[in-house]
Design a protein around this motif. Sequence first.
Motif, PDB file in Angstrom:
ATOM      1  N   ILE A   7       2.805   3.252  -5.582  1.00 30.52           N
ATOM      2  CA  ILE A   7       1.561   3.204  -6.361  1.00 30.52           C
ATOM      3  C   ILE A   7       1.523   4.326  -7.395  1.00 30.52           C
ATOM      4  O   ILE A   7       1.108   4.121  -8.544  1.00 30.52           O
ATOM      5  N   THR A  59      -3.377  -3.084  -2.863  1.00 32.41           N
ATOM      6  CA  THR A  59      -3.464  -2.225  -4.056  1.00 32.41           C
ATOM      7  C   THR A  59      -2.358  -2.529  -5.053  1.00 32.41           C
ATOM      8  O   THR A  59      -2.595  -2.641  -6.259  1.00 32.41           O
ATOM      9  N   LYS A 108      -3.035  -5.748  -6.911  1.00 35.24           N
ATOM     10  CA  LYS A 108      -4.108  -5.615  -7.897  1.00 35.24           C
ATOM     11  C   LYS A 108      -3.665  -4.837  -9.135  1.00 35.24           C
ATOM     12  O   LYS A 108      -4.180  -5.069 -10.237  1.00 35.24           O
ATOM     13  N   GLU A 159       0.804  -1.226   0.000  1.00 34.85           N
ATOM     14  CA  GLU A 159       0.000   0.000   0.000  1.00 34.85           C
ATOM     15  C   GLU A 159       0.835   1.272   0.000  1.00 34.85           C
ATOM     16  O   GLU A 159       0.310   2.345   0.287  1.00 34.85           O
TER      17      GLU A 159
END
Length: 248
Positions: free
Chosen positions: A178, A201, A204, A173
């Motif tokens: 990200i 996250t 995914k 995360e």
Amino acid sequence: MLFLDEMVELNDTEMDIYNYITSNIDKVIYMRIRDLADEVHYSTTTILRFCRKFDCHGFSEFRIKLRLFRKDQQLIHIDRTDETTYIDFLTRTAQPEFQAAIQAVCDILEESELTVFIGVGASKIMAQYGSLYFSSLFLMSIHIDDLANHPLYYMSDQVSKKLCLFIVSVDGENKEIIKNIHQLKLHNAKIVSITNSAKSTIAKLSDANIPYYINKEQYQDANITSQLPALYTIEMVGKEMRKLLNLK
């Protein structure tokens, strides 16, 4: 700072008192204010001013809070490593689902010309190791130590489409990672990751993800979840890639 969550601004005299207290907590919690004044060679008035900076009306309140702080410190402990966690993980590495995840990562690496490893905290050490391990076995790999100052935004499309971003992250995360993933995906770079959970996250957003699922461990503010599964997985991927290249 002791039993306060925030830092306290102390002058030189107060810092002398603070250093003595932190080095002698077990003695100070039983002292009278006069005893402490004699030890640090400052007046009781100076010690009272020191106590007020720690949101205490007097030395008695300070000593009570200090005693509770010391008790909380002594209660904190780290559980002994549960070997069954690792046995369970190793058993799962032989299962078809885990092997399929390894193969999915290898398929991407076969088409890549450069691997960039990233990780934060303890995972950064695993990312550094991964870049060395892969470079030794089959593919030039590098490690980005500081994404804030070395962002991956500005790679050309020609470079990006042959790039594999390899992320090692326990919780999956990290916001900085990200943000870089989103930018690289716009340029057709491939993203692979090793995370503790496939529901994170980063997992995914990855084109291929290998989750290892072990109990998360926390000590105060630090994530101390074992990195052994990540290390083992990196080596599995590296050896599988070397095996595939030997067959060609």
